[in-house]
Design a protein around this motif. Structure first.
Motif, PDB file in Angstrom:
ATOM      1  N   VAL A  21       0.847  -1.195   0.000  1.00 47.97           N
ATOM      2  CA  VAL A  21       0.000   0.000   0.000  1.00 47.97           C
ATOM      3  C   VAL A  21       0.883   1.246   0.000  1.00 47.97           C
ATOM      4  O   VAL A  21       1.982   1.239   0.560  1.00 47.97           O
ATOM      5  N   PRO A  22       0.425   2.352  -0.632  1.00 42.08           N
ATOM      6  CA  PRO A  22       1.169   3.618  -0.593  1.00 42.08           C
ATOM      7  C   PRO A  22       0.873   4.340   0.718  1.00 42.08           C
ATOM      8  O   PRO A  22      -0.288   4.479   1.119  1.00 42.08           O
ATOM      9  N   ILE A  23       1.919   4.805   1.400  1.00 39.22           N
ATOM     10  CA  ILE A  23       1.727   5.431   2.714  1.00 39.22           C
ATOM     11  C   ILE A  23       2.371   6.810   2.764  1.00 39.22           C
ATOM     12  O   ILE A  23       3.257   7.144   1.972  1.00 39.22           O
ATOM     13  N   SER A  24       1.896   7.598   3.746  1.00 36.87           N
ATOM     14  CA  SER A  24       2.473   8.915   4.007  1.00 36.87           C
ATOM     15  C   SER A  24       2.348   9.208   5.490  1.00 36.87           C
ATOM     16  O   SER A  24       1.655   8.502   6.230  1.00 36.87           O
ATOM     17  N   ALA A  25       3.025  10.261   5.934  1.00 37.31           N
ATOM     18  CA  ALA A  25       2.826  10.756   7.292  1.00 37.31           C
ATOM     19  C   ALA A  25       1.466  11.439   7.375  1.00 37.31           C
ATOM     20  O   ALA A  25       0.959  11.946   6.359  1.00 37.31           O
ATOM     21  N   PRO A  26       0.822  11.502   8.545  1.00 30.29           N
ATOM     22  CA  PRO A  26      -0.508  12.119   8.665  1.00 30.29           C
ATOM     23  C   PRO A  26      -0.535  13.582   8.245  1.00 30.29           C
ATOM     24  O   PRO A  26      -1.557  14.059   7.741  1.00 30.29           O
ATOM     25  N   GLU A  27       0.582  14.292   8.437  1.00 28.56           N
ATOM     26  CA  GLU A  27       0.623  15.721   8.117  1.00 28.56           C
ATOM     27  C   GLU A  27       1.089  15.990   6.691  1.00 28.56           C
ATOM     28  O   GLU A  27       1.206  17.150   6.286  1.00 28.56           O
ATOM     29  N   HIS A  28       1.355  14.964   5.916  1.00 26.16           N
ATOM     30  CA  HIS A  28       1.791  15.154   4.537  1.00 26.16           C
ATOM     31  C   HIS A  28       0.672  15.804   3.724  1.00 26.16           C
ATOM     32  O   HIS A  28      -0.515  15.529   3.958  1.00 26.16           O
ATOM     33  N   LEU A  73      -0.600  15.189   0.955  1.00 24.45           N
ATOM     34  CA  LEU A  73      -1.477  14.265   0.246  1.00 24.45           C
ATOM     35  C   LEU A  73      -2.267  13.343   1.175  1.00 24.45           C
ATOM     36  O   LEU A  73      -3.148  12.614   0.710  1.00 24.45           O
ATOM     37  N   ALA A  74      -1.974  13.410   2.484  1.00 20.65           N
ATOM     38  CA  ALA A  74      -2.576  12.449   3.410  1.00 20.65           C
ATOM     39  C   ALA A  74      -4.094  12.521   3.444  1.00 20.65           C
ATOM     40  O   ALA A  74      -4.776  11.493   3.542  1.00 20.65           O
ATOM     41  N   ALA A  75      -4.638  13.723   3.363  1.00 18.93           N
ATOM     42  CA  ALA A  75      -6.088  13.881   3.461  1.00 18.93           C
ATOM     43  C   ALA A  75      -6.760  14.024   2.097  1.00 18.93           C
ATOM     44  O   ALA A  75      -7.988  14.158   2.022  1.00 18.93           O
ATOM     45  N   ALA A  76      -5.992  14.006   1.037  1.00 19.66           N
ATOM     46  CA  ALA A  76      -6.557  14.192  -0.305  1.00 19.66           C
ATOM     47  C   ALA A  76      -7.317  12.946  -0.744  1.00 19.66           C
ATOM     48  O   ALA A  76      -7.024  11.825  -0.327  1.00 19.66           O
ATOM     49  N   ARG A  77      -8.303  13.137  -1.619  1.00 19.18           N
ATOM     50  CA  ARG A  77      -9.107  12.033  -2.127  1.00 19.18           C
ATOM     51  C   ARG A  77      -8.850  11.843  -3.611  1.00 19.18           C
ATOM     52  O   ARG A  77      -8.618  12.790  -4.348  1.00 19.18           O
ATOM     53  N   ARG A 101      -0.023   7.049  13.090  1.00 25.11           N
ATOM     54  CA  ARG A 101       1.276   7.638  12.764  1.00 25.11           C
ATOM     55  C   ARG A 101       1.546   7.598  11.264  1.00 25.11           C
ATOM     56  O   ARG A 101       2.467   8.277  10.773  1.00 25.11           O
ATOM     57  N   LEU A 102       0.773   6.793  10.513  1.00 24.78           N
ATOM     58  CA  LEU A 102       0.881   6.720   9.071  1.00 24.78           C
ATOM     59  C   LEU A 102      -0.508   6.675   8.467  1.00 24.78           C
ATOM     60  O   LEU A 102      -1.481   6.299   9.137  1.00 24.78           O
ATOM     61  N   ARG A 103      -0.616   7.034   7.192  1.00 32.55           N
ATOM     62  CA  ARG A 103      -1.881   6.988   6.462  1.00 32.55           C
ATOM     63  C   ARG A 103      -1.684   6.233   5.146  1.00 32.55           C
ATOM     64  O   ARG A 103      -0.630   6.345   4.519  1.00 32.55           O
ATOM     65  N   VAL A 104      -2.713   5.501   4.731  1.00 32.07           N
ATOM     66  CA  VAL A 104      -2.722   4.909   3.402  1.00 32.07           C
ATOM     67  C   VAL A 104      -3.321   5.932   2.449  1.00 32.07           C
ATOM     68  O   VAL A 104      -4.419   6.451   2.695  1.00 32.07           O
TER      69      VAL A 104
END
Length: 300
Positions: free
Chosen positions: A166-173, A175-179, A258-261
């Motif tokens: 899966v592609p992951i990022s930090a929560p504050e990145h 792209l983390a909240a983008a759809r 601590r991480l987001r998909v």
């Protein structure tokens, strides 16, 4: 021809010199040299040529190598067969796997095996996929776990499970909240992944990332090569970039927030994790039990 002579020949071929071979076998260098001299006398041909400060196989050495490997492997099988007859599920079991699998569900299977078979001493080695296959083929380990099938005629490949990436990022990145992220948006940020591996026909993580970004975008995206899955996850968590990693390796970080998909259509992919073993190799009771544990259909 003696077993010690064959072992010395193989050690020199693999270590690239008499000194390193003597250290690996815990035998003096004069003893190693004597074994090779006697072996060459019996074969009637030199086995090594000196190159700089090391040695390389001669034409005769290259011809003899596969047969020497076969002799040592068959001898190991014979010893294992006798030990298994008298001791059952005890002794030593050697297993090799790709290092990144240590951070996945496979580790749980090994833990459960050790609890079920306390009399077996598990010896673990890590290598690239090609390296795992080579260790199995030479009989240095009984079983191996690698990515993708191996078509070598001496090996049997059996798929154990598919590791989801899966592609992951930090929560504050950003792209983390983008759809519904596009390839262009993904390619605009650094990606942390494994560096190219010499000798590997395919690097599965790099292939998965290339499939995610697309060929054209992958060629222009900033790539941060990090040769450690643990380090990759830590760097992503610290905000240094994005990564494509096994979901099972980051479950704790995802659950803890601590991480987001990343939300990307059809973003997840998988890598087949394959068990490799020698087709004609002897398998002790301990090895058979390990084989069953690794092939258990429990979701990886």
């Amino acid at each position: 021809m003696e077993v010690e002579q064959i072992a010395a020949f193989l050690a020199i071929a693999r270590q690239g010199g008499f000194t390193r071979a003597s250290e690996a076998l815990h035998v003096s260098q004069p003893a190693i040299s004597r074994r090779i001299r006697l072996l060459e006398q019996e074969l009637g041909a030199p086995l090594f040529e000196r190159v700089g400060r090391g040695v390389m196989l001669s034409e005769g050495g290259r011809a003899f190598l596969p047969y020497a490997e076969m002799l040592v492997t068959v001898m190991r099988d014979g010893l294992d067969a006798v030990r298994d007859l008298h001791h059952g599920h005890t002794g030593e079991l050697a297993l090799a796997f790709v290092g990144t699998l240590a951070g996945t569900g496979m580790t749980r299977r090994l833990r459960d095996y050790r609890r079920a078979h306390p009399g077996v001493r598990l010896r673990i080695r890590t290598a690239t996929s090609d390296g795992v296959s080579e260790l199995v083929r030479r009989g240095e380990v009984a079983l191996g776990l690698r990515y993708d099938d191996d078509s070598h005629p001496e090996l049997l490949s059996t798929r154990t499970y598919d590791e989801e990436l899966v592609p992951i990022s930090a929560p504050e990145h950003p792209l983390a909240a983008a759809r519904h992220l596009t390839r262009g948006e993904l390619a605009a940020h650094p990606w942390i992944t494994f560096p190219p591996r010499t000798g590997e026909t395919r690097e599965p993580y790099a292939n998965a990332l290339r499939a995610l970004l697309g060929q054209e975008a992958a060629d222009t995206t900033e790539i941060v090569p990090i040769d450690s899955l643990t380090a990759q996850i830590s760097l992503v968590e610290a905000g240094f970039g994005l990564a494509m990693v096994p979901r099972s390796a980051v479950e704790r970080e995802l659950n803890a927030g601590r991480l987001r998909v990343l939300d990307v259509a059809a973003a997840s992919s998988s890598i087949p994790v394959v068990l490799v073993e020698r087709r004609q190799g002897f398998q002790s009771g301990a090895v058979k039990a390990m084989r069953l544990a690794l092939l258990a259909r429990d979701g990886g």
